[in-house]
Design a protein around this motif. Structure first.
Motif, mmCIF file in Angstrom:
data_model
loop_
_atom_site.group_PDB
_atom_site.id
_atom_site.type_symbol
_atom_site.label_atom_id
_atom_site.label_comp_id
_atom_site.label_asym_id
_atom_site.label_seq_id
_atom_site.Cartn_x
_atom_site.Cartn_y
_atom_site.Cartn_z
ATOM 1 N N VAL A 97 37.403 -68.250 -123.712
ATOM 2 C CA VAL A 97 38.014 -68.536 -125.018
ATOM 3 C C VAL A 97 36.980 -68.356 -126.126
ATOM 4 O O VAL A 97 37.266 -67.764 -127.181
ATOM 5 C CB VAL A 97 38.594 -69.966 -125.053
ATOM 6 N N ALA A 98 35.785 -68.876 -125.911
ATOM 7 C CA ALA A 98 34.725 -68.746 -126.914
ATOM 8 C C ALA A 98 34.385 -67.278 -127.167
ATOM 9 O O ALA A 98 34.199 -66.853 -128.320
ATOM 10 C CB ALA A 98 33.488 -69.513 -126.468
ATOM 11 N N ALA A 99 34.321 -66.468 -126.087
ATOM 12 C CA ALA A 99 34.002 -65.045 -126.241
ATOM 13 C C ALA A 99 35.111 -64.316 -127.000
ATOM 14 O O ALA A 99 34.840 -63.481 -127.879
ATOM 15 C CB ALA A 99 33.787 -64.407 -124.871
ATOM 16 N N THR A 100 36.356 -64.645 -126.682
ATOM 17 C CA THR A 100 37.482 -64.008 -127.368
ATOM 18 C C THR A 100 37.517 -64.402 -128.834
ATOM 19 O O THR A 100 37.863 -63.589 -129.710
ATOM 20 C CB THR A 100 38.810 -64.387 -126.690
ATOM 21 N N THR A 101 37.154 -65.637 -129.138
ATOM 22 C CA THR A 101 37.105 -66.081 -130.528
ATOM 23 C C THR A 101 36.063 -65.302 -131.306
ATOM 24 O O THR A 101 36.296 -64.893 -132.456
ATOM 25 C CB THR A 101 36.794 -67.589 -130.601
ATOM 26 N N ALA A 102 34.905 -65.074 -130.700
ATOM 27 C CA ALA A 102 33.859 -64.286 -131.360
ATOM 28 C C ALA A 102 34.344 -62.867 -131.632
ATOM 29 O O ALA A 102 34.095 -62.299 -132.716
ATOM 30 C CB ALA A 102 32.599 -64.267 -130.506
ATOM 31 N N GLU A 103 35.057 -62.284 -130.675
ATOM 32 C CA GLU A 103 35.596 -60.936 -130.862
ATOM 33 C C GLU A 103 36.636 -60.919 -131.978
ATOM 34 O O GLU A 103 36.689 -59.979 -132.785
ATOM 35 C CB GLU A 103 36.225 -60.440 -129.559
ATOM 36 N N PHE A 104 37.468 -61.969 -132.027
ATOM 37 C CA PHE A 104 38.475 -62.053 -133.080
ATOM 38 C C PHE A 104 37.825 -62.113 -134.460
ATOM 39 O O PHE A 104 38.269 -61.435 -135.400
ATOM 40 C CB PHE A 104 39.346 -63.296 -132.879
ATOM 41 N N ILE A 105 36.801 -62.909 -134.602
ATOM 42 C CA ILE A 105 36.120 -63.029 -135.893
ATOM 43 C C ILE A 105 35.534 -61.686 -136.316
ATOM 44 O O ILE A 105 35.654 -61.280 -137.485
ATOM 45 C CB ILE A 105 35.034 -64.117 -135.827
ATOM 46 N N GLU A 106 34.941 -60.959 -135.381
ATOM 47 C CA GLU A 106 34.347 -59.665 -135.717
ATOM 48 C C GLU A 106 35.418 -58.651 -136.107
ATOM 49 O O GLU A 106 35.246 -57.893 -137.069
ATOM 50 C CB GLU A 106 33.517 -59.143 -134.543
ATOM 51 N N SER A 107 36.524 -58.607 -135.377
ATOM 52 C CA SER A 107 37.581 -57.647 -135.722
ATOM 53 C C SER A 107 38.212 -57.993 -137.064
ATOM 54 O O SER A 107 38.559 -57.095 -137.842
ATOM 55 C CB SER A 107 38.648 -57.600 -134.619
ATOM 56 N N SER A 108 38.338 -59.278 -137.372
ATOM 57 C CA SER A 108 38.880 -59.687 -138.669
ATOM 58 C C SER A 108 37.927 -59.319 -139.799
ATOM 59 O O SER A 108 38.356 -58.906 -140.887
ATOM 60 C CB SER A 108 39.148 -61.191 -138.676
#
Length: 242
Positions: free
Chosen positions: A45-56
């Motif tokens: 979940v933490a890794a996916t959140t980091a990816e989400f922030i970068e894509s946003s």
């Protein structure tokens, strides 16, 4: 176009800020030692959140370019590449937030299952862990609101892409020259000796008519720029055949 892109950029900025607040809350959740099987899911979940922030952030960057850059509006090919990058990053962001929430729900479900029927020493920690997950998920709600508003930009982006594609198709088609290009070619022909003006004028118009419209101005400018040199060459040739 610019107004919609500016609103989109601000919404994406808000989504990034709210996702960071969620990420902070998530960092405070620790998997109990009694639940080792859930630790990997929490890390995911933490890794996916980091990816989400970068894509946003990437989507926001492209939206800022569309909304404020002076380079936009000068080349449909360039504009199309920027809008395509914006669409791709926005799609990744929307997909990312769904993945985060789905993984949080799976974590909660697994914790509740352990709390209900797992080993006795794990039941209490599992129930507490499930409550922490519930609390942290609340910080996703504002992100969803902003991304829903961002997703409303879909029709605007689709219309923009369609318009740019039409413009590229028109620019790539062979069309008669416009008024400015015709005047430049006429001026170039007027500088030539009188006996060959009509022939060269026809050649200029024939050549430019076989080119995409986007090439017309550059061609006419080159012909006008080199017209004196062509006049000298024609004059020299005529002297040699007399």
């Amino acid at each position: 176009m610019r107004g919609e892109a500016q609103v989109l950029a601000m919404r994406l900025g808000a989504a990034v800020a709210e996702a960071k607040a969620f990420d902070f809350q998530l960092s405070r959740v620790h998997c109990p030692d009694e639940l080792p099987s859930l630790d990997a899911d929490l890390r995911q979940v933490a890794a996916t959140t980091a990816e989400f922030i970068e894509s946003s952030k990437r989507a926001q960057k492209w939206a800022v370019i569309v909304g404020w850059s002076r380079a936009i509006g000068k080349s449909p090919g360039f504009d199309l590449s920027i809008v395509a990058a914006l669409e791709h990053s926005l799609d990744q962001a929307v997909l990312g937030i769904d993945q985060i929430d789905a993984r949080m729900l799976r974590l909660r479900g697994a914790a509740l299952e352990i709390a209900a029927s797992g080993p006795a020493p794990s039941r209490g920690p599992a129930a507490i862990f499930a409550r922490y997950i519930d609390h942290t998920r609340r910080y996703l709600r504002p992100v969803y609101v902003d991304l829903d508003l961002c997703a409303a930009a879909g029709p605007f982006l689709a219309a923009l892409v369609a318009g740019l594609n039409r413009q590229l198709a028109t620019d790539g088609a062979c069309t008669p020259p416009g008024g400015l290009s015709r005047r430049m070619l006429a001026a170039a022909a007027a500088l030539l000796p009188a006996h060959c003006r009509d022939r060269y004028s026809e050649e200029f118009l024939s050549e430019i008519g076989d080119m995409p419209r986007s090439h017309h101005f550059g061609y006419a400018l080159r012909i006008l720029w080199n017209s004196l040199e062509l006049r000298h060459a024609v004059g020299t040739f005529m002297k040699t055949i007399r």
